[in-house]
Enzyme design. Structure first.
Site, PDB file in Angstrom:
ATOM      1  N   GLY A  25       0.711  -1.191  -0.181  1.00 29.83           N
ATOM      2  CA  GLY A  25      -0.151  -0.016   0.190  1.00 29.83           C
ATOM      3  C   GLY A  25       0.815   1.287  -0.027  1.00 29.83           C
ATOM      4  O   GLY A  25       1.960   1.209   0.017  1.00 29.83           O
ATOM      5  N   SER A  26       0.107   2.216   0.071  1.00 26.11           N
ATOM      6  CA  SER A  26       0.239   3.839   0.054  1.00 26.11           C
ATOM      7  C   SER A  26      -0.006   4.445  -1.152  1.00 26.11           C
ATOM      8  O   SER A  26       0.357   4.149  -2.432  1.00 26.11           O
ATOM      9  CB  SER A  26       1.768   3.886   0.351  1.00 26.11           C
ATOM     10  OG  SER A  26       2.249   3.436   1.569  1.00 26.11           O
TER      11      SER A  26
END
Length: 810
Positions: free
Chosen positions: A244-245
């Site tokens: 993620g991010s």
């Protein structure tokens, strides 16, 4: 009242600056004392709303002291658990077969974790890196920060009683040394390399006469893993999307006042040792920075200064490579390089075990790194009588990430951020996205990567590597040839890595965005190309989250006149790109089913009529009050698991239109109606209405109370990503394993203070007895923000401001 507080702070800072000079530090290793608890260190901590500390100190050692003290106050159990890990003592305290939390390595059991980290400790790996002169090793300032952090943590332990039930009274909560602090940083650095191969490193043993080999012989008769399955396993292993991010930087060309904007939305674990912790650090006249630090770190990881803000996203660069060794037929622990034999080095490690006898194992190391017999359960690398594999991890000699972070913490512009990256070259596995008050934007994939050029891979790949490198970026080179060494770039800090000139960089684009795909579409109108395959792909299908993110931020940039409020709205828009592509077509196909029934995976007919209407009425968002969101979420998970990607869409991916393709759901695909039927049965069996509000069934429990959670899973493409655990017996989704963590929306209005809004989704403390255990989690549920108090006037005007002077004297 405000005048009295101001005087109190001024007096506290004056006391700090009047503190006697620190004694000279011991020289082993350079500037780091083994037991630094009695050096007269101190700091002033001003606590504002939500327990956010603003730490003021006269120098780096004292700043580290205040940081370690304040982190311990909020997270002592999580921190102590991590120090048990990097000391190689998990088996001693928790038993050999229990599992670590996964924050510091991929080890499946405590024993393998201990064998690896104990080996690192006994080899003096971290101490050797600390002794390297900067820039190859850490700077004096970073060593002082680590020394001070250890002293602050120890002082908190000595002066306070632990109330967190997770470790109250536990024997494993003990003082730490600066080497322990550095070892934790080392573990984070190798997380994508040696840390990924811990099981294979600690299990690697030379073959015996009785060994059996199940792999396929290659053209020379040597046993090798199956190429097709290995390539697929490598793709899955190095798929960064689930980590993620998101982050986006907007240039002044798109904003209301010509200044930059940054929205950072990293997706990190909600429990364990890779949590963020929020703070501000100030050394008057030297340093002033606010943001989120990874636990155990003495520096800000993601944050902002008065003039520049930055965030990180997990990058697609493959941080390791393998060397296939040709072994001496008479000795499987000797390998050949240019026909000359080299003996492997033995690293024998003994680990104490709770209620058992100590375990002793041998690891085998080569000029390239440790011998490894697997990278995850699905990627075996068998050690036979003729062949073995060695893992090269350039971050195993990289302890520079803190210097990179410190460089950012002093930056005043995106140019300063880029200069810090070029000078320190310390980031192991993330991209950097930044914006500044001058209106500049920046994206760069400045990683420490093995120097695998496409030319080298073409010339030196083994038969297995010729499959894994194009498909997954994992190079497997012929370790028997000296001319297959990685070489050096003239601008690289260390041998065997890429220099800054080879890194993908995008400056001053209207927007620069990343959602864990490669650098190619950081800006869809200015695609980045020309980088080596090890950095990531070019011209390949993007994830649903990247597609949705590019659609959103490109539309924002085109609209223009952007402000911090627009960033806040984007964070909690909770739009579901997969829903926009799929839900209406699915509702139409559902309504057309004969008799309103579909056949489930168990062969039984299911009435899905109600589901058709719920899908049609759904607002395509993952807000807590959205009805139909849960139904679509569960349906989409089942559909994508059952239908191959090539059969899911009628219009395939096109590199000429990468944001809008593939599209048009293939409702005739085998598995469509089955997924629909199984979803309806799943929810009905759990007693969950098909049109239930998302927040009634996607929540976390804090203090015995349910807190509804907005956001959605990776495959939905939601910017505000959360990954909860499905537990229908408990009401639906419970807890969150990973997702939106330290969020910041930052801009400037021409004044001295940045305009910043922040949110730490899981709150500052893991201690259920802390007032800051769930306060920001409730803000996240309500989609509300914390107004950053960066300037003195804002800190001093905080309601309930609490000022504490901490020192290592009782």
């Amino acid at each position: 009242m405000r005048t009295r507080l101001r005087r109190l702070v001024v007096m506290a800072v004056a006391l700090l600056t009047a503190t006697a000079a620190l004694p000279a530090a011991a020289a082993q290793p350079q500037g780091l004392q083994e037991h630094p608890s009695h050096g007269g260190l101190s700091a002033v901590i001003r606590y504002t709303e939500y327990g956010i500390p603003h730490i003021v100190a006269k120098d780096y050692a004292n700043l580290g002291f205040g940081t370690g003290w304040a982190q311990a106050a909020d997270q002592v159990c999580t921190l102590a658990d991590g120090f048990v890990t990097v000391r190689g003592e998990r088996s001693r305290f928790f038993g050999p077969d229990a599992a670590p939390d996964g924050s510091l390595s991929s080890a499946a059991k405590n024993l393998s974790s201990d064998l690896y980290f104990r080996g690192v400790r006994e080899a003096g790996t971290v101490e050797k890196l600390l002794a390297e002169p900067a820039p190859l090793g850490p700077s004096r300032e970073v060593k002082d920060l680590m020394r001070g952090w250890a002293a602050g943590y120890n002082a908190w332990l000595a002066q306070n009683r632990t109330t967190d039930p997770a470790c109250q009274g536990a024997a494993w909560v003990r003082p730490v040394t600066p080497v322990d602090v550095a070892a934790r940083n080392f573990a984070l650095s190798v997380l994508g390399g040696q840390g990924r191969g811990v099981e294979g490193i600690t299990a690697a043993q030379p073959p015996t006469a009785m060994s059996t080999v199940t792999s396929t012989p290659d053209a020379k008769g040597a046993a090798t893993p199956d190429a097709k399955s290995t390539a697929e396993a490598a793709r899955e292993l190095f798929d960064t999307a689930d980590m993620g991010s998101n982050a986006v930087a907007f240039s002044g060309a798109t904003t209301a006042n010509g200044r930059g904007l940054l929205l950072g939305n990293p997706h990190y674990p909600w429990q364990g040792g890779r949590r963020f912790w929020q703070m501000q650090q100030t050394i008057p006249g030297e340093l002033n920075v606010a943001g989120g630090a990874l636990l155990g770190s003495a520096t800000i990881s993601i944050g902002h200064t008065a003039k520049v803000a930055w965030s990180h996203t997990v990058a697609t660069g493959v941080t390791l490579n393998l060397h296939q060794l040709t072994l001496d037929p008479a000795d499987p622990t000797t390998y050949l390089v240019d026909g000359k034999p080299e003996r492997m080095t033995k690293r024998t490690v003994t680990v104490d075990v709770k209620d058992g006898t100590p375990v002793t194992r041998t690891q085998w190391w080569t000029r390239y790194g440790p011998v490894v017999t697997s990278l995850g359960a699905q990627l075996p690398l068998p050690w036979t009588s003729t062949t073995a594999y060695a893992l090269n991890d350039p971050n195993a000699v990289n302890l520079r990430a803190s210097d990179t972070a410190l460089g950012f913490s002093k930056a005043r512009s995106t140019a300063d951020v880029l200069a810090a990256l070029k000078r320190t070259q310390g980031l192991p596995w993330v991209n950097t996205i930044a914006a500044d008050s001058g209106g500049h934007s920046l994206f760069t994939q400045a990683q420490v990567l093995p120097r695998i050029t496409d030319e080298l891979a073409q010339r030196c790949s083994t038969p297995l590597g010729k499959v894994t490198y194009p498909s997954a970026g994992v190079a497997i080179l012929d370790g028997s040839r000296g001319d297959c060494a990685l070489g050096s770039d003239p601008d690289a800090v260390q041998p065997g890595i890429f220099g800054p000139a080879k890194m993908p960089v995008l400056k001053d684009a209207p927007y620069a965005e990343n959602a864990n795909d490669s650098a190619w579409l950081a800006n869809a109108d200015r695609p980045l190309t020309g980088y080596e395959r090890v950095f990531g792909t070019i011209g390949t299908q993007r994830s649903m989250r990247t597609r949705g993110a590019v659609e959103d931020v490109a539309a924002m940039a085109a609209k223009g006149r952007l402000t911090v409020r627009d960033l806040q709205a984007q964070q909690f828009a909770n739009r579901v790109p997969a829903g926009d592509l799929v839900a209406d077509a699915a509702a139409v196909a559902c309504a057309a089913l004969p008799g309103g029934t579909a056949t489930g995976g168990d062969g039984k007919a299911v009435d899905v009529t109600e589901a058709c209407g719920v899908l049609k009425a759904w607002d395509h968002s993952m807000n807590t009050d959205s009805r139909g969101a849960l139904l679509f979420d569960r349906f989409w998970r089942k559909l994508t698991a059952a239908v191959p990607a090539a059969q899911l869409w009628k219009v395939p991916f096109s590199a000429a239109d990468p944001v809008r393709t593939p599209n048009t759901l293939n409702t005739d695909a085998p598995g469509f109606t089955t997924a629909l039927a199984d979803t309806v049965m799943e929810l009905r069996t759990a007693g969950i209405a098909l049109d239930a509000r998302l927040g009634a069934n996607q929540f976390v429990v804090r203090g015995g109370q349910r807190i509804p959670m907005p956001g959605g899973t990776e495959s939905l493409g939601v910017w505000n990503k959360v990954e909860p655990v499905w537990n229908p017996a408990a009401g639906g989704y419970t807890e969150v394993t990973t997702g939106s963590s330290y969020i910041q929306a930052v801009g400037w209005d021409g004044g001295r203070c940045p305009v910043a809004r922040t949110l730490l989704t899981y709150s500052q403390s893991s201690n259920p007895n802390s007032p800051h255990y769930s306060d920001q989690t409730r803000l996240f549920s309500d989609e509300r923000w914390v107004t950053s108090r960066f300037c003195e006037k804002d800190i001093l005007s905080s309601p309930g401001l609490r000022v504490v002077r901490v020192s290592d004297h009782r």
